[in-house]
Design an enzyme around this catalytic site. Structure first.
Site, short mmCIF file in Angstrom:
data_model
loop_
_atom_site.label_atom_id
_atom_site.label_comp_id
_atom_site.label_asym_id
_atom_site.label_seq_id
_atom_site.Cartn_x
_atom_site.Cartn_y
_atom_site.Cartn_z
N ASP A 1 0.90 -1.35 0.01
CA ASP A 1 0.03 -0.04 -0.01
C ASP A 1 0.87 1.07 -0.03
OD1 ASP A 1 -2.47 1.66 0.64
OD2 ASP A 1 -1.84 1.76 2.37
N ASP B 1 -0.03 5.00 0.91
CA ASP B 1 -0.29 6.25 1.87
C ASP B 1 -0.58 5.56 3.31
OD1 ASP B 1 -1.72 9.08 0.36
OD2 ASP B 1 -1.49 7.24 -0.84
N ASP C 1 -1.41 -0.94 6.12
CA ASP C 1 -1.93 -0.25 7.26
C ASP C 1 -3.05 -0.37 7.75
OD1 ASP C 1 -2.20 1.74 5.14
OD2 ASP C 1 -2.52 2.98 6.78
#
Length: 225
Positions: A9, A11, A175
């Site tokens: 991922d 951001d 995240d």
């Protein structure tokens, strides 16, 4: 582990882009005659792509109820947001500690690296270039590169097919719930990072294969296994 492909991922995993996203969000709200929000409020709204960020900013909360906003309202606001974000230099977006060296170590160890983000693809190359990462990833997908985005597993499976790697030989690293659920639905191992944008939920509650509090520990785990 016998893994070949690491899908990251963007951001909240590799970069902290909230300060720039917050500036663009508040510029949008100001243009629309609405009150801007503090950085910490906006931080909780990031992670599901730009449209959801815009919707949350318009209603001022994480949960946007059905029928609370018209499609026309969101379309217009999203365009204002895009214009604002495009004009932001990106100078407030930073890489998390040890990400740059960690990505290079993993690539040097022979792993293929890919990037799958829900951020619109038009904004990704400029950020990659600003960190000198444009040649690190064999495949890069944005939230609008395909008809579906995370938590749908399709982008992850698309990357596997493009790089000729079976899902069992890949790992999804992120995240948030979108990343872990997408990886689980794609039948691949998942590694969670606790420091990003997950709306206050502990990433460990989503049962990733393993979870880490910093990027260096994640890199050490992959290299050791």
């Amino acid at each position: 582990m016998d893994k070949q492909l690491l899908i990251f991922d963007f951001d909240g995993t590799l970069i902290d882009s909230v300060p720039d996203l917050a500036d663009a969000t508040n510029a949008m709200l100001t243009t629309l005659g609405k009150t801007p929000y503090p950085l910490d409020s906006i931080r909780n709204w990031v992670g599901n792509g730009s449209r959801m960020l815009v919707e949350r900013a318009l209603v001022g909360k994480i949960e946007v109820l059905e029928g609370e906003l018209t499609e026309e309202t969101v379309d217009h606001a999203e365009q204002v947001f895009f214009d604002a974000y495009k004009n932001i230099s990106g100078s407030k977006t930073v890489a998390y500690p040890n990400v740059d060296s960690g990505l290079r170590k993993l690539q040097a160890a022979g792993y293929k690296l890919a990037l799958v983000t829900n951020k619109p693809i038009r904004f990704v190359p400029k950020i990659l270039q600003s960190f000198g990462w444009q040649d690190l990833f064999s495949e890069v997908l944005g939230g609008d590169s395909l008809p579906t985005k995370k938590p749908d597993p399709s982008p992850l499976l698309h990357v596997c097919e493009a790089l000729n790697v079976i899902p069992e030989k890949a790992i999804m690293i992120g995240d948030s719930r979108n990343d872990i659920v997408a990886g689980q639905n794609a039948n691949m191992d998942t590694l969670g990072l606790s420091y990003g944008y997950n709306y206050g939920q502990d990433i460990r509650e989503l049962n990733p294969t393993e979870a880490f509090d910093d990027f260096a520990s994640l890199v050490a785990y992959i290299l050791k296994n």
